[in-house]
Write a protein that holds these residues in place. Structure first.
Motif, mmCIF file in Angstrom:
data_model
loop_
_atom_site.group_PDB
_atom_site.id
_atom_site.type_symbol
_atom_site.label_atom_id
_atom_site.label_comp_id
_atom_site.label_asym_id
_atom_site.label_seq_id
_atom_site.Cartn_x
_atom_site.Cartn_y
_atom_site.Cartn_z
ATOM 1 N N THR A 91 -7.212 -7.772 -1.727
ATOM 2 C CA THR A 91 -6.214 -6.824 -2.208
ATOM 3 C C THR A 91 -5.202 -6.556 -1.105
ATOM 4 O O THR A 91 -5.575 -6.345 0.048
ATOM 5 N N ASP B 273 -1.468 -4.427 -0.335
ATOM 6 C CA ASP B 273 -0.505 -3.436 -0.786
ATOM 7 C C ASP B 273 0.705 -4.137 -1.400
ATOM 8 O O ASP B 273 1.239 -5.091 -0.829
ATOM 9 N N GLU B 274 1.136 -3.693 -2.562
ATOM 10 C CA GLU B 274 2.220 -4.335 -3.309
ATOM 11 C C GLU B 274 3.509 -4.423 -2.498
ATOM 12 O O GLU B 274 4.168 -5.465 -2.475
ATOM 13 N N GLU B 275 3.861 -3.353 -1.835
ATOM 14 C CA GLU B 275 5.094 -3.360 -1.039
ATOM 15 C C GLU B 275 5.002 -4.333 0.136
ATOM 16 O O GLU B 275 5.965 -5.010 0.475
#
Length: 69
Positions: free
Chosen positions: A9, A11-13
């Motif tokens: 996983t 972080d999207e940013e």
């Protein structure tokens, strides 16, 4: 060397910024895991040494005193 596929996983940013900067996320992840494994091995080696440090061995001192054959 054989490789295995894994997921993690992120972080999207951070992922978006990495793509924008042209960072190969897979290569960066491999390097990060490599660095973490190396650091863990060094830490466990040091901890093992501290639990049981080397001690001087008079046999080798005597052998060295004999010199080369």
């Amino acid at each position: 060397m054989a490789q295995t596929r894994t997921t993690f996983t992120l972080d999207e940013e951070l992922a978006k910024l990495a793509r924008e900067l042209g960072i190969n996320i897979s290569a960066a992840a491999r390097q990060g895991v490599t660095d973490a494994v190396r650091a863990a091995l060094l830490r466990t080696d040091r901890e093992s040494y501290l639990r049981q440090p080397e001690c001087s061995d008079t046999v080798w001192t005597e052998v060295e005193a004999w010199g080369e054959p």
